[in-house]
Design a protein around this motif. Structure first.
Motif, PDB file in Angstrom:
ATOM      1  N   GLN A 171       3.398  49.905  42.357  1.00  0.00           N
ATOM      2  CA  GLN A 171       3.962  50.176  41.038  1.00  0.00           C
ATOM      3  C   GLN A 171       5.261  50.976  41.140  1.00  0.00           C
ATOM      4  O   GLN A 171       6.213  50.724  40.406  1.00  0.00           O
ATOM      5  N   GLN A 172       5.306  51.929  42.055  1.00  0.00           N
ATOM      6  CA  GLN A 172       6.531  52.690  42.273  1.00  0.00           C
ATOM      7  C   GLN A 172       7.654  51.791  42.802  1.00  0.00           C
ATOM      8  O   GLN A 172       8.812  51.907  42.388  1.00  0.00           O
ATOM      9  N   ALA A 173       7.282  50.895  43.698  1.00  0.00           N
ATOM     10  CA  ALA A 173       8.268  49.959  44.248  1.00  0.00           C
ATOM     11  C   ALA A 173       8.801  49.023  43.161  1.00  0.00           C
ATOM     12  O   ALA A 173       9.998  48.703  43.118  1.00  0.00           O
ATOM     13  N   ILE A 174       7.907  48.579  42.278  1.00  0.00           N
ATOM     14  CA  ILE A 174       8.324  47.701  41.181  1.00  0.00           C
ATOM     15  C   ILE A 174       9.252  48.436  40.218  1.00  0.00           C
ATOM     16  O   ILE A 174      10.230  47.870  39.721  1.00  0.00           O
ATOM     17  N   THR A 175       8.971  49.697  39.957  1.00  0.00           N
ATOM     18  CA  THR A 175       9.837  50.494  39.082  1.00  0.00           C
ATOM     19  C   THR A 175      11.246  50.597  39.663  1.00  0.00           C
ATOM     20  O   THR A 175      12.247  50.441  38.940  1.00  0.00           O
ATOM     21  N   ILE A 176      11.326  50.842  40.967  1.00  0.00           N
ATOM     22  CA  ILE A 176      12.628  50.900  41.637  1.00  0.00           C
ATOM     23  C   ILE A 176      13.303  49.527  41.593  1.00  0.00           C
ATOM     24  O   ILE A 176      14.512  49.415  41.341  1.00  0.00           O
ATOM     25  N   ALA A 177      12.510  48.480  41.831  1.00  0.00           N
ATOM     26  CA  ALA A 177      13.046  47.114  41.827  1.00  0.00           C
ATOM     27  C   ALA A 177      13.635  46.763  40.460  1.00  0.00           C
ATOM     28  O   ALA A 177      14.705  46.133  40.372  1.00  0.00           O
ATOM     29  N   LYS A 178      12.955  47.156  39.389  1.00  0.00           N
ATOM     30  CA  LYS A 178      13.458  46.876  38.037  1.00  0.00           C
ATOM     31  C   LYS A 178      14.785  47.579  37.789  1.00  0.00           C
ATOM     32  O   LYS A 178      15.692  47.004  37.166  1.00  0.00           O
ATOM     33  N   SER A 179      14.896  48.825  38.263  1.00  0.00           N
ATOM     34  CA  SER A 179      16.146  49.563  38.054  1.00  0.00           C
ATOM     35  C   SER A 179      17.304  48.908  38.807  1.00  0.00           C
ATOM     36  O   SER A 179      18.442  48.889  38.329  1.00  0.00           O
ATOM     37  N   ILE A 180      17.012  48.347  39.973  1.00  0.00           N
ATOM     38  CA  ILE A 180      18.041  47.640  40.749  1.00  0.00           C
ATOM     39  C   ILE A 180      18.427  46.341  40.035  1.00  0.00           C
ATOM     40  O   ILE A 180      19.608  46.029  39.870  1.00  0.00           O
ATOM     41  N   ARG A 181      17.417  45.604  39.592  1.00  0.00           N
ATOM     42  CA  ARG A 181      17.669  44.326  38.936  1.00  0.00           C
ATOM     43  C   ARG A 181      18.397  44.493  37.610  1.00  0.00           C
ATOM     44  O   ARG A 181      19.235  43.666  37.235  1.00  0.00           O
ATOM     45  N   ASN A 182      18.086  45.569  36.895  1.00  0.00           N
ATOM     46  CA  ASN A 182      18.704  45.788  35.582  1.00  0.00           C
ATOM     47  C   ASN A 182      20.211  45.971  35.673  1.00  0.00           C
ATOM     48  O   ASN A 182      20.936  45.666  34.716  1.00  0.00           O
ATOM     49  N   GLU A 183      20.697  46.483  36.819  1.00  0.00           N
ATOM     50  CA  GLU A 183      22.143  46.626  37.010  1.00  0.00           C
ATOM     51  C   GLU A 183      22.819  45.263  36.945  1.00  0.00           C
ATOM     52  O   GLU A 183      23.908  45.114  36.390  1.00  0.00           O
ATOM     53  N   MET A 184      22.189  44.269  37.554  1.00  0.00           N
ATOM     54  CA  MET A 184      22.718  42.913  37.508  1.00  0.00           C
ATOM     55  C   MET A 184      22.539  42.294  36.136  1.00  0.00           C
ATOM     56  O   MET A 184      23.446  41.671  35.571  1.00  0.00           O
ATOM     57  N   PHE A 185      21.348  42.488  35.537  1.00  0.00           N
ATOM     58  CA  PHE A 185      21.009  41.775  34.307  1.00  0.00           C
ATOM     59  C   PHE A 185      21.751  42.320  33.089  1.00  0.00           C
ATOM     60  O   PHE A 185      21.724  41.694  32.033  1.00  0.00           O
ATOM     61  N   GLN A 186      22.399  43.485  33.214  1.00  0.00           N
ATOM     62  CA  GLN A 186      23.223  43.976  32.111  1.00  0.00           C
ATOM     63  C   GLN A 186      24.315  42.982  31.760  1.00  0.00           C
ATOM     64  O   GLN A 186      24.714  42.863  30.600  1.00  0.00           O
ATOM     65  N   TRP A 187      24.796  42.250  32.768  1.00  0.00           N
ATOM     66  CA  TRP A 187      25.822  41.247  32.513  1.00  0.00           C
ATOM     67  C   TRP A 187      25.286  40.070  31.720  1.00  0.00           C
ATOM     68  O   TRP A 187      26.044  39.356  31.055  1.00  0.00           O
ATOM     69  N   HIS A 188      23.994  39.844  31.784  1.00  0.00           N
ATOM     70  CA  HIS A 188      23.358  38.819  30.955  1.00  0.00           C
ATOM     71  C   HIS A 188      23.574  39.150  29.477  1.00  0.00           C
ATOM     72  O   HIS A 188      23.910  38.275  28.669  1.00  0.00           O
TER      73      HIS A 188
ATOM     74  N   ALA B 182      10.353  44.530  45.290  1.00  0.00           N
ATOM     75  CA  ALA B 182       9.367  45.594  45.539  1.00  0.00           C
ATOM     76  C   ALA B 182       8.765  45.468  46.934  1.00  0.00           C
ATOM     77  O   ALA B 182       8.546  46.479  47.630  1.00  0.00           O
ATOM     78  N   ALA B 183       8.502  44.226  47.348  1.00  0.00           N
ATOM     79  CA  ALA B 183       7.943  44.003  48.690  1.00  0.00           C
ATOM     80  C   ALA B 183       8.932  44.440  49.767  1.00  0.00           C
ATOM     81  O   ALA B 183       8.536  45.028  50.792  1.00  0.00           O
ATOM     82  N   ILE B 184      10.218  44.186  49.552  1.00  0.00           N
ATOM     83  CA  ILE B 184      11.248  44.597  50.510  1.00  0.00           C
ATOM     84  C   ILE B 184      11.331  46.130  50.575  1.00  0.00           C
ATOM     85  O   ILE B 184      11.457  46.719  51.656  1.00  0.00           O
ATOM     86  N   ILE B 185      11.258  46.760  49.408  1.00  0.00           N
ATOM     87  CA  ILE B 185      11.313  48.224  49.351  1.00  0.00           C
ATOM     88  C   ILE B 185      10.122  48.836  50.086  1.00  0.00           C
ATOM     89  O   ILE B 185      10.277  49.768  50.883  1.00  0.00           O
TER      90      ILE B 185
ATOM     91  N   PHE C 293      10.101  51.287  53.453  1.00  0.00           N
ATOM     92  CA  PHE C 293       9.429  52.593  53.530  1.00  0.00           C
ATOM     93  C   PHE C 293       8.422  52.613  54.677  1.00  0.00           C
ATOM     94  O   PHE C 293       8.313  53.617  55.412  1.00  0.00           O
ATOM     95  N   ASN C 294       7.669  51.526  54.823  1.00  0.00           N
ATOM     96  CA  ASN C 294       6.646  51.478  55.874  1.00  0.00           C
ATOM     97  C   ASN C 294       7.267  51.549  57.270  1.00  0.00           C
ATOM     98  O   ASN C 294       6.685  52.130  58.201  1.00  0.00           O
ATOM     99  N   SER C 295       8.466  50.961  57.424  1.00  0.00           N
ATOM    100  CA  SER C 295       9.120  50.996  58.729  1.00  0.00           C
ATOM    101  C   SER C 295       9.553  52.402  59.109  1.00  0.00           C
ATOM    102  O   SER C 295       9.738  52.701  60.293  1.00  0.00           O
ATOM    103  N   ASP C 296       9.722  53.258  58.108  1.00  0.00           N
ATOM    104  CA  ASP C 296      10.073  54.665  58.360  1.00  0.00           C
ATOM    105  C   ASP C 296       8.851  55.575  58.281  1.00  0.00           C
ATOM    106  O   ASP C 296       8.984  56.796  58.137  1.00  0.00           O
ATOM    107  N   SER C 297       7.673  54.970  58.372  1.00  0.00           N
ATOM    108  CA  SER C 297       6.398  55.705  58.337  1.00  0.00           C
ATOM    109  C   SER C 297       6.231  56.485  57.022  1.00  0.00           C
ATOM    110  O   SER C 297       5.664  57.580  56.993  1.00  0.00           O
ATOM    111  N   LEU C 298       6.750  55.914  55.939  1.00  0.00           N
ATOM    112  CA  LEU C 298       6.594  56.491  54.607  1.00  0.00           C
ATOM    113  C   LEU C 298       5.770  55.539  53.763  1.00  0.00           C
ATOM    114  O   LEU C 298       5.696  54.336  54.035  1.00  0.00           O
ATOM    115  N   SER C 299       5.143  56.047  52.743  1.00  0.00           N
ATOM    116  CA  SER C 299       4.316  55.194  51.881  1.00  0.00           C
ATOM    117  C   SER C 299       4.796  55.274  50.443  1.00  0.00           C
ATOM    118  O   SER C 299       5.320  56.305  49.997  1.00  0.00           O
TER     119      SER C 299
END
Length: 210
Positions: free
Chosen positions: A80-97, A63-66, A70-76
């Motif tokens: 919580q939104q970043a964490i939601t995106i982070a979970k969706s990214i992580r879940n792709e990997m964790f499906q193999w678990h 989430a911090a990386i996301i 966004f901040n580097s592109d002058s977007l905010s």
């Protein structure tokens, strides 16, 4: 010798299976070695997914990386939104678990069935064996109890989710059981290396080649 074994094996197919392995004069039969290594690599893979989930793919870290991107592109974007995106990214990997977890459950079932038909490849801790053999037998029993706990609690967590009344307890047992598996692996690997360097210099070779 074969006649003395006949009363123990009512299933003629499994008895023939045993005779074939005896003829090969293998220390560890092929099926035993196959289940052993499939189980070992499956467990290592699942531990890798746990490690990734807790470190590089931790939701707050991603989430911090996301947010930084966004901040580097002058977007905010909110945390919580970043964490939601982070979970969706992580879940792709964790499906193999989950996928490999199902496979471990199948392997445990096959190992129990195989042991029941062919016999246990470990010392019986409840017989008058040496202290070393008793401890080794108890260690293997603990290992399979930990595995059974992981499979059962994992299925409950995955399918019943947070709504299950004992969800928190199942999650705790699931995590503790993984610590038990990790402890067993360290003791097991250390014991094999120690034994291979002393009396049984071909222990590792036998588990690979028979």
């Amino acid at each position: 010798m074969i006649n003395s074994l006949l009363p123990w094996y009512n299933d003629k197919i499994m008895f023939l299976f045993l005779v074939i392995y005896m003829a090969e004069q293998l220390h560890f039969p092929k099926l035993h070695r196959l289940i052993h290594w499939l189980l070992a690599f499956s467990i290592l893979f699942i531990l890798l997914t746990i490690f990734l989930r807790s470190t590089w793919m931790d939701k707050t870290h991603i989430a911090a990386i996301i947010q930084s991107g966004f901040n580097s592109d002058s977007l905010s974007i909110t945390q919580q939104q970043a964490i939601t995106i982070a979970k969706s990214i992580r879940n792709e990997m964790f499906q193999w678990h989950y996928i490999v977890g199902y496979f471990v459950g199948v392997l445990v079932f096959l190992r129990v069935y195989y042991s029941k038909k062919v016999g246990l490849f470990m010392p019986n801790p409840f017989k008058k064996n040496s202290l070393h053999d008793r401890l080794q037998g108890l260690l293997y029993i603990a290992f399979y109890l930990f595995l059974a706990s992981i499979v059962i609690t994992g299925l409950v967590i995955h399918f019943l989710g947070h709504d299950f009344i004992l969800y928190a307890q199942c999650k705790t047992f699931h995590k503790l059981s993984w610590w038990g598996i990790l402890g067993f692996m360290l003791i097991h690997i250390g014991g094999v290396i120690f034994a291979n360097g002393r009396d049984n210099k071909d222990t590792i070779t036998k588990m690979i080649n028979g």
